[in-house]
Design an enzyme around this catalytic site. Structure first.
Site, PDB file in Angstrom:
ATOM      1  N   CYS A 150       0.975  -1.216  -0.016  1.00  0.00           N
ATOM      2  CA  CYS A 150       0.042  -0.071  -0.030  1.00  0.00           C
ATOM      3  C   CYS A 150       1.073   1.162  -0.198  1.00  0.00           C
ATOM      4  CB  CYS A 150      -0.939   0.113   1.303  1.00  0.00           C
ATOM      5  SG  CYS A 150      -0.130  -0.490   2.898  1.00  0.00           S
TER       6      CYS A 150
HETATM    7  N1  LIG Z   1      -4.683  -4.195   4.933  1.00  0.00           N
HETATM    8  C1  LIG Z   1      -4.003  -3.509   4.089  1.00  0.00           C
HETATM    9  O1  LIG Z   1      -4.206  -2.207   3.910  1.00  0.00           O
HETATM   10  C2  LIG Z   1      -2.871  -4.195   2.955  1.00  0.00           C
HETATM   11  C3  LIG Z   1      -2.571  -3.475   2.048  1.00  0.00           C
HETATM   12  C4  LIG Z   1      -1.752  -3.990   0.932  1.00  0.00           C
HETATM   13  C5  LIG Z   1      -1.221  -5.315   1.048  1.00  0.00           C
HETATM   14  N2  LIG Z   1      -1.717  -5.905   2.300  1.00  0.00           N
HETATM   15  C6  LIG Z   1      -1.125  -7.440   2.524  1.00  0.00           C
HETATM   16  O2  LIG Z   1      -2.434  -8.139   2.159  1.00  0.00           O
HETATM   17  C7  LIG Z   1      -2.226  -9.404   3.002  1.00  0.00           C
HETATM   18  C8  LIG Z   1      -3.732  -9.556   3.850  1.00  0.00           C
HETATM   19  O3  LIG Z   1      -3.714  -8.336   4.566  1.00  0.00           O
HETATM   20  P1  LIG Z   1      -5.037  -8.202   5.403  1.00  0.00           P
HETATM   21  O4  LIG Z   1      -5.006  -6.844   5.937  1.00  0.00           O
HETATM   22  O5  LIG Z   1      -6.282  -8.657   4.697  1.00  0.00           O
HETATM   23  O6  LIG Z   1      -4.937  -9.357   6.413  1.00  0.00           O
HETATM   24  P2  LIG Z   1      -5.837  -9.953   7.494  1.00  0.00           P
HETATM   25  O7  LIG Z   1      -6.735  -9.077   7.795  1.00  0.00           O
HETATM   26  O8  LIG Z   1      -4.936 -10.249   8.742  1.00  0.00           O
HETATM   27  O9  LIG Z   1      -6.486 -11.350   6.965  1.00  0.00           O
HETATM   28  C9  LIG Z   1      -5.465 -12.414   6.690  1.00  0.00           C
HETATM   29  C10 LIG Z   1      -6.321 -13.519   6.172  1.00  0.00           C
HETATM   30  O10 LIG Z   1      -5.602 -14.650   5.988  1.00  0.00           O
HETATM   31  C11 LIG Z   1      -6.079 -15.899   6.407  1.00  0.00           C
HETATM   32  N3  LIG Z   1      -4.832 -16.715   6.770  1.00  0.00           N
HETATM   33  C12 LIG Z   1      -3.888 -16.286   7.821  1.00  0.00           C
HETATM   34  N4  LIG Z   1      -2.991 -17.208   7.631  1.00  0.00           N
HETATM   35  C13 LIG Z   1      -3.121 -18.182   6.965  1.00  0.00           C
HETATM   36  C14 LIG Z   1      -2.556 -19.333   6.023  1.00  0.00           C
HETATM   37  N5  LIG Z   1      -1.411 -19.817   6.775  1.00  0.00           N
HETATM   38  N6  LIG Z   1      -3.125 -19.872   5.301  1.00  0.00           N
HETATM   39  C15 LIG Z   1      -4.270 -19.632   4.472  1.00  0.00           C
HETATM   40  N7  LIG Z   1      -4.978 -18.450   5.089  1.00  0.00           N
HETATM   41  C16 LIG Z   1      -4.322 -17.378   6.322  1.00  0.00           C
HETATM   42  C17 LIG Z   1      -6.754 -15.346   7.530  1.00  0.00           C
HETATM   43  O11 LIG Z   1      -8.014 -16.239   7.667  1.00  0.00           O
HETATM   44  P3  LIG Z   1      -7.831 -17.856   8.522  1.00  0.00           P
HETATM   45  O12 LIG Z   1      -6.785 -17.541   9.575  1.00  0.00           O
HETATM   46  O13 LIG Z   1      -9.340 -17.914   9.140  1.00  0.00           O
HETATM   47  O14 LIG Z   1      -7.451 -18.760   7.439  1.00  0.00           O
HETATM   48  C18 LIG Z   1      -7.384 -14.058   6.994  1.00  0.00           C
HETATM   49  O15 LIG Z   1      -8.540 -14.126   6.261  1.00  0.00           O
HETATM   50  C19 LIG Z   1      -1.092  -9.050   3.802  1.00  0.00           C
HETATM   51  O16 LIG Z   1       0.002  -9.794   3.374  1.00  0.00           O
HETATM   52  C20 LIG Z   1      -0.878  -7.615   3.895  1.00  0.00           C
HETATM   53  O17 LIG Z   1       0.375  -7.376   4.101  1.00  0.00           O
HETATM   54  C21 LIG Z   1      -2.654  -5.424   3.208  1.00  0.00           C
END
Ligand SMILES: NC(=O)c1ccc[n+]([C@@H]2O[C@H](COP(=O)([O-])OP(=O)(O)OC[C@H]3O[C@@H](n4cnc5c(N)ncnc54)[C@H](OP(=O)(O)O)[C@@H]3O)[C@@H](O)[C@H]2O)c1
Length: 346
Positions: A150
């Site tokens: 981001c």
């Molecule tokens: N938030 C932002 O603004 C943003 C912006 C750009 C990029 N990102 C990147 O996008 C990714 C997701 O971010 P987020 O903010 O959406 O994260 P989040 O809200 O913490 O969600 C993570 C998701 O991944 C799943 N998960 C966790 N460990 C897992 C595993 N080992 N295998 C399969 N599923 C797993 C979780 O569900 P379960 O545990 O139930 O499986 C959950 O649905 C991250 O890498 C982050 O750095 C985020």
């Protein structure tokens, strides 16, 4: 025929944002959404905004089920996508990783910053960095896209015209950036509690943040010389939005350059970059929910000093929206489908 789409990590903030955008996409069908913790629960029980839009339950992640999709998004923590991507690519399934597994080309640098051994180093070279404004034609041909971070999206788009044209002192770049709390994801963490993050403002990771090498890699590739910008993130007491204030010094030769014209021309054909009139102040709320990077160029005081203000919604142009933009390109669809909503204001 609609393309089949899978989302791994669909209970997270970027996952649910992918769902919000994709349910109104006419050319795709979401067929598989995963959660380990909530497997078996209906998606609209967790996210009532999707009631009437999606008739699906979360399932536990399985490479076999995901391989039946045309394209899979990994909206998961770092280190997850790299374990399944080869299997999916072998099955003919395209992959977009919203995490950082395939963003950094130098494996040693990636392993140092992400603190783990890379599980698929052979795929890193193939992966295309998914910034359409820089790599559009490569993205169209890609099987594997590394969706940008981001902060790197806001910073890179804000600096690109200056760096591409060699107009600034490359040692003096400062990226002073602020993000809303959803940037940290949906997991429970003390620093993201209302009583901790609300009514407060602070810098973090000044000594080093994982997005610094990503920004440095892209700008260095563009400039064809190593660039190591100062990058300082801050946490804002709001839910969505990134504001990047970018400082640079024009070279003596470029002191008279018409930067407004430069930016307007550079982004004239970019559907998701908006260059405001000179002297404007873009607001994060103007891009809330929209796949837009909105920016303005300032030249305060000293004629050689340039300040670029760049705002995005971290969950849209900073994550899920950009990922859908990349998906459209990879599937040979119009780039703007499902991404044309204006920001939600006020
Ligand atoms: N938030 C932002 O603004 C943003 C912006 C750009 C990029 N990102 C990147 O996008 C990714 C997701 O971010 P987020 O903010 O959406 O994260 P989040 O809200 O913490 O969600 C993570 C998701 O991944 C799943 N998960 C966790 N460990 C897992 C595993 N080992 N295998 C399969 N599923 C797993 C979780 O569900 P379960 O545990 O139930 O499986 C959950 O649905 C991250 O890498 C982050 O750095 C985020």
């Amino acid at each position: 025929m609609k393309r089949k789409i899978g989302i791994v990590g669909a209970t997270g903030y970027t996952g649910v944002e992918l769902l919000r955008l994709l349910v109104s996409h006419p050319d795709v069908e979401i067929t598989c959404v995963t959660s380990r913790e909530h497997a078996g629960s209906r998606v609209d029980a967790m996210f009532p905004n999707l009631r009437g839009y999606l008739d699906l339950a979360f399932t536990a992640p399985s490479d076999e089920a995901l391989s039946a999709c045309d394209l899979v998004f990994f909206a998961t923590p770092n280190g997850v996508a790299m374990k399944s991507t080869q299997t999916l690519l072998d099955a003919g399934t395209k992959v977009i990783d919203l995490a950082a597994d395939f963003r950094i080309k130098d494996i040693a640098i990636w392993e140092k910053w992400y603190g783990m051994q890379h599980a698929s180093p052979n795929l890193v070279e193939e992966a295309v960095y998914g910034l359409p404004e820089l790599n559009r034609e490569h993205i169209r041909q890609a099987r594997l896209v590394a969706n940008p971070g981001c902060y790197p999206t806001a910073v890179t788009l804000g600096l690109l015209p200056l760096v591409e044209n060699g107009l600034i002192d490359l040692e003096g770049i400062i990226a002073d950036t602020k993000s809303g709390v959803s940037g940290a994801g949906r997991k429970a963490e003390v620093h993201a509690l209302l009583a901790e993050a609300g009514d407060n403002f602070k810098a973090y990771a000044v000594a080093g943040h994982r997005h610094q090498p990503e920004i440095a890699q892209t700008l260095s590739t563009v400039a064809q010389i190593s660039i190591d910008p100062v990058f300082v993130p801050h946490l804002l007491p709001m839910i969505r939005g990134i504001h990047a204030t970018l400082y640079a010094m024009l070279s003596v030769e470029a002191a008279q350059a018409d930067l407004q014209q430069l930016y307007t021309t550079r982004y004239a054909n970019e559907p998701f970059v908006d260059v405001m009139p000179a002297g404007s102040h873009p607001e994060t709320r103007s891009v809330r929910g929209a796949n837009v990077c909105r920016m303005a160029i300032h030249r305060p005081g000293n004629a050689r000093r340039v300040v670029v203000l760049s705002v995005i919604d971290n969950l849209v142009k900073g994550a899920a929206g950009q990922a859908v933009q990349n998906m459209n390109l990879m599937l040979g669809l119009s780039e703007h489908i499902a991404l044309q909503q204006p920001g939600l204001l006020p």
